[in-house]
Write an enzyme that holds these catalytic residues in place. Structure first.
Site, PDB file in Angstrom:
ATOM      1  N   ASP A  37      57.603  45.788  33.496  1.00 22.26           N
ATOM      2  CA  ASP A  37      56.718  46.947  33.539  1.00 22.26           C
ATOM      3  C   ASP A  37      56.395  47.399  32.124  1.00 22.26           C
ATOM      4  O   ASP A  37      57.216  47.248  31.206  1.00 22.26           O
ATOM      5  CB  ASP A  37      57.393  48.091  34.308  1.00 22.26           C
ATOM      6  CG  ASP A  37      56.420  49.138  34.807  1.00 22.26           C
ATOM      7  OD1 ASP A  37      56.093  49.110  36.011  1.00 22.26           O
ATOM      8  OD2 ASP A  37      55.967  49.965  33.987  1.00 22.26           O
ATOM      9  N   ASP A  65      53.913  44.015  28.711  1.00 22.41           N
ATOM     10  CA  ASP A  65      52.477  44.272  28.743  1.00 22.41           C
ATOM     11  C   ASP A  65      51.833  42.983  29.239  1.00 22.41           C
ATOM     12  O   ASP A  65      51.820  41.966  28.539  1.00 22.41           O
ATOM     13  CB  ASP A  65      51.979  44.619  27.342  1.00 22.41           C
ATOM     14  CG  ASP A  65      50.480  44.884  27.298  1.00 22.41           C
ATOM     15  OD1 ASP A  65      49.795  44.666  28.319  1.00 22.41           O
ATOM     16  OD2 ASP A  65      49.983  45.287  26.226  1.00 22.41           O
ATOM     17  N   VAL A  66      51.283  43.007  30.455  1.00 22.92           N
ATOM     18  CA  VAL A  66      50.798  41.768  31.070  1.00 22.92           C
ATOM     19  C   VAL A  66      49.596  41.173  30.357  1.00 22.92           C
ATOM     20  O   VAL A  66      49.266  39.995  30.561  1.00 22.92           O
ATOM     21  CB  VAL A  66      50.461  41.975  32.566  1.00 22.92           C
ATOM     22  CG1 VAL A  66      51.716  42.317  33.351  1.00 22.92           C
ATOM     23  CG2 VAL A  66      49.384  43.032  32.748  1.00 22.92           C
ATOM     24  N   SER A 144      42.820  43.908  46.030  1.00 21.71           N
ATOM     25  CA  SER A 144      42.539  45.202  46.649  1.00 21.71           C
ATOM     26  C   SER A 144      41.342  45.069  47.559  1.00 21.71           C
ATOM     27  O   SER A 144      40.471  44.208  47.346  1.00 21.71           O
ATOM     28  CB  SER A 144      42.245  46.260  45.582  1.00 21.71           C
ATOM     29  OG  SER A 144      41.717  47.442  46.150  1.00 21.71           O
ATOM     30  N   TYR A 157      37.214  48.049  38.350  1.00 19.89           N
ATOM     31  CA  TYR A 157      38.335  47.731  39.237  1.00 19.89           C
ATOM     32  C   TYR A 157      37.915  46.741  40.331  1.00 19.89           C
ATOM     33  O   TYR A 157      38.620  45.770  40.613  1.00 19.89           O
ATOM     34  CB  TYR A 157      38.845  49.036  39.856  1.00 19.89           C
ATOM     35  CG  TYR A 157      40.090  48.928  40.702  1.00 19.89           C
ATOM     36  CD1 TYR A 157      41.350  48.888  40.105  1.00 19.89           C
ATOM     37  CD2 TYR A 157      40.008  48.910  42.093  1.00 19.89           C
ATOM     38  CE1 TYR A 157      42.497  48.829  40.889  1.00 19.89           C
ATOM     39  CE2 TYR A 157      41.148  48.849  42.874  1.00 19.89           C
ATOM     40  CZ  TYR A 157      42.387  48.801  42.266  1.00 19.89           C
ATOM     41  OH  TYR A 157      43.519  48.737  43.045  1.00 19.89           O
ATOM     42  N   LYS A 161      39.469  43.023  40.825  1.00 19.04           N
ATOM     43  CA  LYS A 161      40.177  42.676  42.054  1.00 19.04           C
ATOM     44  C   LYS A 161      39.478  41.533  42.804  1.00 19.04           C
ATOM     45  O   LYS A 161      40.145  40.730  43.472  1.00 19.04           O
ATOM     46  CB  LYS A 161      40.321  43.913  42.946  1.00 19.04           C
ATOM     47  CG  LYS A 161      41.295  44.948  42.397  1.00 19.04           C
ATOM     48  CD  LYS A 161      42.683  44.376  42.173  1.00 19.04           C
ATOM     49  CE  LYS A 161      43.739  45.456  41.990  1.00 19.04           C
ATOM     50  NZ  LYS A 161      45.096  44.896  41.769  1.00 19.04           N
ATOM     51  N   SER A 192      50.491  56.847  48.111  1.00 20.85           N
ATOM     52  CA  SER A 192      51.207  56.806  46.833  1.00 20.85           C
ATOM     53  C   SER A 192      50.919  58.103  46.090  1.00 20.85           C
ATOM     54  O   SER A 192      50.077  58.920  46.521  1.00 20.85           O
ATOM     55  CB  SER A 192      50.723  55.618  45.984  1.00 20.85           C
ATOM     56  OG  SER A 192      49.380  55.814  45.575  1.00 20.85           O
TER      57      SER A 192
END
Length: 249
Positions: A37, A65-66, A144, A157, A161, A192
């Protein structure tokens, strides 16, 4: 059933939300997990709680950090060094920078594409490189519903996705003969902290689109991630599962 007995999983964005729910499901099924994470302290804290819950050192947390391929590779190396294998990769890390296309900045677009799409590519590429050597492995990419239908205020986004779905299918074709499976999940409205902070009007509008007339829970996404990670889905690759309550069928 210990569906993941002696398996090791790396989960990006694993310190909270859907990522943590997936980690909890995997641990309950017998796996060891590495929570990777951006918030390394939160990852370490979550991993400590998972280990305490079962009374064994079955989880570790690392800062990651991806967008940085070296950081992703370090997380994968931590799985092998700590638990002896890398069997499952879950590319879950993500951010939102919502705005209409007219008002969205280039930086907001670039950040979301980088974290979601490049981050998923980094995880898929680097994990599959290791998994092909052992002729086995499962990669689960979190897309998503926004990548299927597009959402107002989410050109960044939704694009990212949707890209994850294409990436998943292409990678699945490349890796199938190496024994590595690659599948994706498209969650819909999942309860969430982020979704519960929506204005009531926005929440009600989304709820009206769901035939099951309720939002989903993080563990309902996690159960599908468990299915994909386990031998129950051994003849599935390149697929996309919608966890949406029937929204936008």
């Amino acid at each position: 059933m210990n569906l993941l007995d002696q398996k090791t999983a790396v989960i990006t964005g694993g310190a909270q939300g859907i990522g943590l729910a997936i980690a909890e499901a995997y641990v309950a099924a017998g796996a060891r997990v590495v929570l990777a994470d951006l918030d390394g302290e939160a990852a370490a804290s979550a991993a400590a709680r998972l280990s305490a819950d079962v009374g064994a050192d079955i989880a570790t947390g690392v800062a990651c950090d991806v967008v940085d391929s070296d950081a992703v590779d370090a997380a994968l190396a931590a799985a092998v060094e700590t638990f002896g294998s890398l069997d499952i990769m879950v590319n879950n890390a993500g951010i939102t920078r919502d705005a209409t296309m007219r008002t969205m900045t280039e930086d907001a677009f670039d950040q979301v594409i980088a974290v979601h799409l490049k981050g998923c590519w980094n995880g898929t590429r680097l994990a599959s490189t290791r998994m092909r050597e052992q002729k086995s492995g499962s990669i689960v990419n979190i897309s998503s519903l926004s990548g299927k239908v597009g959402m107002i205020g989410q050109t960044n986004y939704s694009a990212a996705k949707a890209g994850i779905v294409g990436l998943t299918k292409a990678a699945a074709k490349e890796m199938a003969h190496h024994g590595v499976r690659v599948n994706a999940i498209q969650p819909g409205l999942i309860r969430s902290a982020m979704t519960e902070a929506m204005p009531q009007k926005a929440w009600d509008a989304k709820m009206a689109e769901i035939p099951m007339q309720r939002s989903g829970e993080p563990d309902e996404v996690a159960s599908v991630a468990l299915f994909y990670a386990s031998s129950l889905s051994s003849y599935m690759t390149g697929t996309v599962s919608e966890v949406t309550g029937g929204r936008f069928m």
